[in-house]
Design an enzyme around this catalytic site. Structure first.
Site, short mmCIF file in Angstrom:
data_model
loop_
_atom_site.label_atom_id
_atom_site.label_comp_id
_atom_site.label_asym_id
_atom_site.label_seq_id
_atom_site.Cartn_x
_atom_site.Cartn_y
_atom_site.Cartn_z
N ASP A 1 93.74 -32.39 -1.94
CA ASP A 1 94.91 -31.52 -1.91
C ASP A 1 96.01 -31.96 -2.85
O ASP A 1 97.02 -31.29 -2.96
CB ASP A 1 95.52 -31.60 -0.49
CG ASP A 1 95.24 -30.36 0.31
OD1 ASP A 1 94.52 -29.50 -0.20
OD2 ASP A 1 95.77 -30.28 1.43
N LYS B 1 103.09 -27.09 1.94
CA LYS B 1 102.36 -25.87 1.53
C LYS B 1 101.75 -25.21 2.74
O LYS B 1 101.58 -25.85 3.79
CB LYS B 1 101.27 -26.21 0.51
CG LYS B 1 100.21 -27.24 0.96
CD LYS B 1 99.03 -26.71 1.72
CE LYS B 1 97.98 -27.77 2.01
NZ LYS B 1 97.03 -27.43 3.07
O1 C5P Z 1 90.14 -35.39 -0.14
P1 C5P Z 1 90.66 -35.68 1.21
O2 C5P Z 1 90.95 -37.15 1.41
O3 C5P Z 1 91.79 -34.82 1.64
O4 C5P Z 1 89.49 -35.32 2.21
C1 C5P Z 1 89.38 -35.86 3.49
C2 C5P Z 1 88.03 -35.51 4.05
O5 C5P Z 1 87.96 -34.12 4.35
C3 C5P Z 1 86.86 -35.75 3.12
O6 C5P Z 1 86.40 -37.07 3.22
C4 C5P Z 1 85.84 -34.76 3.63
O7 C5P Z 1 85.22 -35.26 4.81
C5 C5P Z 1 86.68 -33.58 4.04
N1 C5P Z 1 86.80 -32.58 2.98
C6 C5P Z 1 85.72 -31.76 2.69
N2 C5P Z 1 85.83 -30.82 1.71
C7 C5P Z 1 86.98 -30.66 1.04
C8 C5P Z 1 88.11 -31.47 1.32
C9 C5P Z 1 87.98 -32.42 2.31
O8 C5P Z 1 84.66 -31.89 3.31
N3 C5P Z 1 87.06 -29.72 0.11
#
Ligand code: C5P
Length: 290
Positions: free
Chosen positions: A134, A10
């Site tokens: 995501d 994406k």
């Molecule tokens: O959900 P995911 O594992 O992709 O997120 C990785 C990190 O990115 C989270 O632990 C957080 O630190 C940051 N993040 C965030 N806000 C989001 C998505 C991710 O702060 N909307």
């Protein structure tokens, strides 16, 4: 029985960061579109669960989101079938192109098909949210608006997908990646987020125009913090703008950048311009919005 699912990459055509939550995640308003570029994940029954990948730089152990997704599916449905996943990796990882999350969602679709009793997309999206912010968008990948930490998915009307489908993009990725937590930390250290009301109003206008370029013009709020932390990334983007008249935008937390392009853009020429700043192993590719 061998089951196969495509796992499209994406781009975030736009990404507004509109606040920080008590749990540390950031609130987003982001338009995402799936690409023609896709990994392929297959599954077949086996006595033990495993993952093999044709790209040796991708970890195939429990840290891979495919196996994390399988574990999440099994928590929701302990009698889930057991088998062997095989991943043909085509999208670069660590790039903000959602490759790992898309692979994970493909794993959920495969297990759901193999179960013989599909839970359906709504349940799968809830399981996907446990795997990563995501991940839910890839359960049924279509152009969409992400809200919350990314797990709230509003699929855009079919006319939008039809109008955008086939629009060409240039993708460019340096040899180095960006860690998503780092990108959000760099953004957080600046404080002052966009107002959610303003972000929604600007988005509504951009979507009404019917042109994905209007959405791209909204920008990515992670871009400046990431470019400040990694000046080489900004330098390459500036060079491409000055030499080729092409405006690259960061996708997600990067490190890949993209531009909507017409005919006549040569990815090799873009790579040559980027290499002095982005390192010797720059990856460029023309792809389409799916
Ligand atoms: O959900 P995911 O594992 O992709 O997120 C990785 C990190 O990115 C989270 O632990 C957080 O630190 C940051 N993040 C965030 N806000 C989001 C998505 C991710 O702060 N909307």
């Amino acid at each position: 029985m061998v089951l196969t699912e495509r796992a499209p990459a994406k781009v975030n055509l736009s990404l507004a960061v509109v606040g920080r939550r008590p749990d540390g995640f950031h609130e987003l308003v982001s338009v995402v579109a799936p690409l023609s570029l896709a990994d392929t994940l297959t599954w077949e029954p086996a006595t033990a669960e495993s993952l093999a990948c044709d790209d040796p730089t991708v970890p195939a152990d429990g840290s891979n989101l495919v196996l994390k997704a399988a574990a999440a599916y099994r928590r929701a449905r302990p009698e889930a079938p057991v088998g062997r996943f095989t991943l043909a990796k085509r999208a670069p990882h660590g790039a903000g192109l959602g490759g790992g999350s898309s692979d994970a969602a493909a794993a959920l679709r495969l297990l759901d098909r193999a179960s013989g009793r599909p839970m359906g997309p709504d349940r799968l999206r809830a399981i996907a949210a446990e795997v990563g912010s995501d991940c839910p968008l890839f359960v049924d990948p279509r152009p969409c608006v992400l809200r919350g930490r990314g797990e709230r998915v509003e699929v855009l009307p079919a006319e939008v997908a039809a109008a955008w489908s086939g629009r060409r993009l240039l993708l460019a990725k340096p040899s180095f990646g960006v860690s998503t937590p780092d990108a959000y930390r760099w953004r957080a250290s600046r404080g002052a987020y966009a107002s959610p009301v303003a972000a929604e109003a600007a988005l509504a206008l951009a979507l009404a125009s019917g042109d994905p370029a209007s959405v791209v013009a909204l920008g990515n709020d992670l871009q400046d913090p990431v470019f400040d932390a990694l000046p080489a990334l900004r330098k390459g983007v500036e060079r491409v703008r000055d030499r080729l008249g092409l405006g690259l935008t960061l996708t997600g937390s990067g490190s890949a950048c993209f531009a909507l392009v017409g005919d006549g853009v040569d990815p090799d020429a873009v790579r040559s311009v980027l290499e002095p700043d982005w390192g010797g192993d720059v990856w460029t590719r023309l792809v389409d919005l799916a």
